[in-house]
Design a protein around this motif. Sequence first.
Motif, PDB file in Angstrom:
ATOM      1  N   ALA A  43      13.473  -7.502  -5.208  1.00 41.88           N
ATOM      2  CA  ALA A  43      13.820  -8.623  -4.337  1.00 41.88           C
ATOM      3  C   ALA A  43      13.616  -8.254  -2.875  1.00 41.88           C
ATOM      4  N   PRO A  44      13.267  -9.259  -2.031  1.00 47.10           N
ATOM      5  CA  PRO A  44      13.006  -9.004  -0.635  1.00 47.10           C
ATOM      6  C   PRO A  44      14.256  -9.043   0.221  1.00 47.10           C
ATOM      7  N   SER A  45      14.095  -8.564   1.463  1.00 45.13           N
ATOM      8  CA  SER A  45      15.153  -8.692   2.441  1.00 45.13           C
ATOM      9  C   SER A  45      14.547  -8.598   3.818  1.00 45.13           C
ATOM     10  N   LYS A  46      14.954  -9.474   4.732  1.00 46.24           N
ATOM     11  CA  LYS A  46      14.451  -9.450   6.098  1.00 46.24           C
ATOM     12  C   LYS A  46      15.366  -8.652   7.020  1.00 46.24           C
ATOM     13  N   GLU A  47      16.389  -8.042   6.459  1.00 46.11           N
ATOM     14  CA  GLU A  47      17.373  -7.383   7.291  1.00 46.11           C
ATOM     15  C   GLU A  47      17.050  -5.922   7.575  1.00 46.11           C
ATOM     16  N   ALA A  48      16.152  -5.348   6.799  1.00 46.69           N
ATOM     17  CA  ALA A  48      15.856  -3.937   6.977  1.00 46.69           C
ATOM     18  C   ALA A  48      15.096  -3.697   8.275  1.00 46.69           C
ATOM     19  N   GLU A  49      15.347  -2.589   8.899  1.00 48.27           N
ATOM     20  CA  GLU A  49      14.592  -2.146  10.059  1.00 48.27           C
ATOM     21  C   GLU A  49      13.692  -1.016   9.585  1.00 48.27           C
ATOM     22  N   LEU A  50      12.497  -1.385   9.157  1.00 51.02           N
ATOM     23  CA  LEU A  50      11.589  -0.444   8.515  1.00 51.02           C
ATOM     24  C   LEU A  50      11.122   0.616   9.502  1.00 51.02           C
ATOM     25  N   GLU A  51      11.178   1.879   9.067  1.00 53.63           N
ATOM     26  CA  GLU A  51      10.722   2.981   9.898  1.00 53.63           C
ATOM     27  C   GLU A  51       9.445   3.620   9.368  1.00 53.63           C
ATOM     28  N   GLU A  52       9.156   3.451   8.070  1.00 54.74           N
ATOM     29  CA  GLU A  52       7.981   4.087   7.471  1.00 54.74           C
ATOM     30  C   GLU A  52       7.301   3.117   6.512  1.00 54.74           C
ATOM     31  N   LEU A  53       6.006   2.907   6.694  1.00 50.04           N
ATOM     32  CA  LEU A  53       5.228   2.014   5.840  1.00 50.04           C
ATOM     33  C   LEU A  53       3.963   2.722   5.390  1.00 50.04           C
ATOM     34  N   ASP A  54       3.805   2.891   4.077  1.00 52.23           N
ATOM     35  CA  ASP A  54       2.631   3.537   3.492  1.00 52.23           C
ATOM     36  C   ASP A  54       1.995   2.588   2.497  1.00 52.23           C
ATOM     37  N   ILE A  55       0.858   2.012   2.861  1.00 53.65           N
ATOM     38  CA  ILE A  55       0.133   1.122   1.944  1.00 53.65           C
ATOM     39  C   ILE A  55      -1.261   1.687   1.657  1.00 53.65           C
ATOM     40  N   SER A  56      -1.362   3.012   1.683  1.00 54.65           N
ATOM     41  CA  SER A  56      -2.640   3.693   1.458  1.00 54.65           C
ATOM     42  C   SER A  56      -3.186   3.445   0.053  1.00 54.65           C
ATOM     43  N   TRP A  57      -4.528   3.498  -0.054  1.00 55.13           N
ATOM     44  CA  TRP A  57      -5.232   3.428  -1.331  1.00 55.13           C
ATOM     45  C   TRP A  57      -4.927   2.148  -2.106  1.00 55.13           C
ATOM     46  N   ASN A  58      -4.889   1.047  -1.383  1.00 55.95           N
ATOM     47  CA  ASN A  58      -4.728  -0.269  -1.992  1.00 55.95           C
ATOM     48  C   ASN A  58      -5.906  -1.140  -1.585  1.00 55.95           C
ATOM     49  N   ASP A  59      -6.761  -1.480  -2.534  1.00 60.80           N
ATOM     50  CA  ASP A  59      -7.941  -2.280  -2.221  1.00 60.80           C
ATOM     51  C   ASP A  59      -7.583  -3.671  -1.715  1.00 60.80           C
ATOM     52  N   PHE A  60      -6.421  -4.192  -2.135  1.00 68.02           N
ATOM     53  CA  PHE A  60      -6.086  -5.561  -1.749  1.00 68.02           C
ATOM     54  C   PHE A  60      -5.784  -5.688  -0.254  1.00 68.02           C
ATOM     55  N   VAL A  61      -5.601  -4.548   0.424  1.00 66.42           N
ATOM     56  CA  VAL A  61      -5.352  -4.592   1.865  1.00 66.42           C
ATOM     57  C   VAL A  61      -6.618  -5.005   2.614  1.00 66.42           C
ATOM     58  N   SER A  62      -7.785  -4.633   2.073  1.00 68.36           N
ATOM     59  CA  SER A  62      -9.054  -4.903   2.741  1.00 68.36           C
ATOM     60  C   SER A  62      -9.215  -6.394   3.035  1.00 68.36           C
ATOM     61  N   GLY A  63      -9.357  -6.710   4.305  1.00 64.12           N
ATOM     62  CA  GLY A  63      -9.537  -8.098   4.719  1.00 64.12           C
ATOM     63  C   GLY A  63      -8.250  -8.886   4.861  1.00 64.12           C
ATOM     64  N   THR A  64      -7.132  -8.268   4.536  1.00 66.47           N
ATOM     65  CA  THR A  64      -5.850  -8.998   4.578  1.00 66.47           C
ATOM     66  C   THR A  64      -4.815  -8.309   5.463  1.00 66.47           C
ATOM     67  N   LEU A  65      -5.248  -7.390   6.308  1.00 66.74           N
ATOM     68  CA  LEU A  65      -4.282  -6.633   7.093  1.00 66.74           C
ATOM     69  C   LEU A  65      -3.436  -7.540   7.982  1.00 66.74           C
ATOM     70  N   HIS A  66      -3.973  -8.681   8.373  1.00 63.66           N
ATOM     71  CA  HIS A  66      -3.211  -9.587   9.236  1.00 63.66           C
ATOM     72  C   HIS A  66      -1.920 -10.063   8.565  1.00 63.66           C
ATOM     73  N   LEU A  67      -1.895 -10.076   7.222  1.00 68.40           N
ATOM     74  CA  LEU A  67      -0.677 -10.483   6.519  1.00 68.40           C
ATOM     75  C   LEU A  67       0.447  -9.474   6.759  1.00 68.40           C
ATOM     76  N   PHE A  68       0.059  -8.217   6.956  1.00 65.74           N
ATOM     77  CA  PHE A  68       1.054  -7.177   7.248  1.00 65.74           C
ATOM     78  C   PHE A  68       1.408  -7.163   8.732  1.00 65.74           C
ATOM     79  N   THR A  69       0.375  -7.246   9.573  1.00 65.60           N
ATOM     80  CA  THR A  69       0.632  -7.110  11.003  1.00 65.60           C
ATOM     81  C   THR A  69       1.420  -8.286  11.562  1.00 65.60           C
ATOM     82  N   GLU A  70       1.333  -9.455  10.921  1.00 68.82           N
ATOM     83  CA  GLU A  70       2.120 -10.595  11.383  1.00 68.82           C
ATOM     84  C   GLU A  70       3.607 -10.344  11.273  1.00 68.82           C
ATOM     85  N   GLN A  71       3.978  -9.422  10.387  1.00 62.99           N
ATOM     86  CA  GLN A  71       5.393  -9.116  10.191  1.00 62.99           C
ATOM     87  C   GLN A  71       5.849  -7.909  11.017  1.00 62.99           C
TER      88      GLN A  71
END
Length: 466
Positions: A43-71
């Motif tokens: 389940a999701p939560s918008k309350e966390a203050e994320l300090e570390e994000l690792d999305i390495s070696w995921n093909d689905f990121v290609s061309g969709t990075l804006h979905l991550f950077t918007e957050q």
Amino acid sequence: MPLGLEMEWKSNMKESDWFLKKSCRKAADRCLDLNTCCGLTAAPSKEAELEELDISWNDFVSGTLHLFTEQMHLDSKLKVLRLSGCGLTTEDVQTLGAALEMIPALEELSLSWNSNVGGKLPQVLRTFQKGSKIQTLELVDCALTSQDGEFVGHLLPKLQRLEVFDLSINRNIGSSLDIIAQGLKSTSGLKVLKLHSCGLSPKSVRILDDAFASLDVLRTLDLSGNKELGGGFEEVPAQLALLEHLEVLDLHQCLLTAGDVESLTQIIPLLSNLQELDLSSNRKVGGSSENLLSRLRFLPALKSLLIYGCALESETFTALAEASVHLPALETLNLSWNKCVGGNLELLLQTLKLSRSLRVLRLSSCALVTEDLVLLASAMRTGHLAELQKLDLSYNNSICDTGWAIFCQNLCFLKKLTELDISLRPSSSRSCGQWFRHLLCAVTKLPVVTEIGMRRWAVPASQEGD
């Protein structure tokens, strides 16, 4: 990415909500590891203050990075961002450059194995200003150009807190090394510098040596895989010898010359805190390294010695064996692909007896004979290799069944063994003897063994039931 999840992502959800809705975040989370697309169910939560994000070696990121950077504006405290091997597109690279403005607390950035970064590095890192908090910057195999290298050289003075810098496998930056080296003089806190396979030349050693005077806390130096570097050490690099905190020196596959080895004989013994030394795949070492290897006795902290594929001669192997007695901390010893070891393993007997910390021993393709294996079995039986975890005896085809039988009968004494390799050469095959029964029996007494390599051994029909 599971098909159902992908379809849901593409058709049912607003792009701006996708990251939070599928990122398994909880209120207390500080680290989100989606490396190789793991953990996209909670389940999701918008309350966390994320300090570390690792999305390495995921093909689905290609061309969709804006979905991550918007957050990312929700995670202004982000300190670690890893995007290695994500197939970043040109648009992703541009998006990332703008997004980095929103995470001023960033301390670690990894963009390795994204070839589209090459030629566009200024677009990505343009927002890094003097006073940047970046401590780790990894740009391995990013197809960086010489112009990227020049940009890096001018950027480095702004990265006052930089501790780890990895430019490995960017073969075109060697031509801009002089500018990079000038920048390195401003990174006095640098602890790790990796320039593996960067197209370095003999001149590069002199250029870097000038920068070493400013890197007095350097712990790791990797110049390996630069096959045109040979001859660069022939003029003694004076500043390299002053890196008193250096713990790791990797010079494997540099085509070192006899002159290089002679100079390193004067330098390496002065690096008294050295823990890992890799001189592998430098064939000139084998015929001219007697003095160098004998002086390893002055490195009491040495834990890992890799000297495989160096064409060691009997004199140099004898010098190494005598010096190794003075290496009480040795944990890893790799002598593979040195034929002179065969029939002479007895020279290492004292080392095998005295080194209570040896965990990895690799003797692949060393022309070992039956007597060598009998001696090794004796050391095992008397408890001198009790800490051994990995043992590689592969590609030693001259050992007879009697030797393997004695070895397997004593294998049970290696209680901490996790990996064993006794494979034969690719061009050969052979039937197991009666020793195979002893091997099976020993395996039942090895509580943590996970892997046994026996490629090209054939089990006789009479033993298949075992």
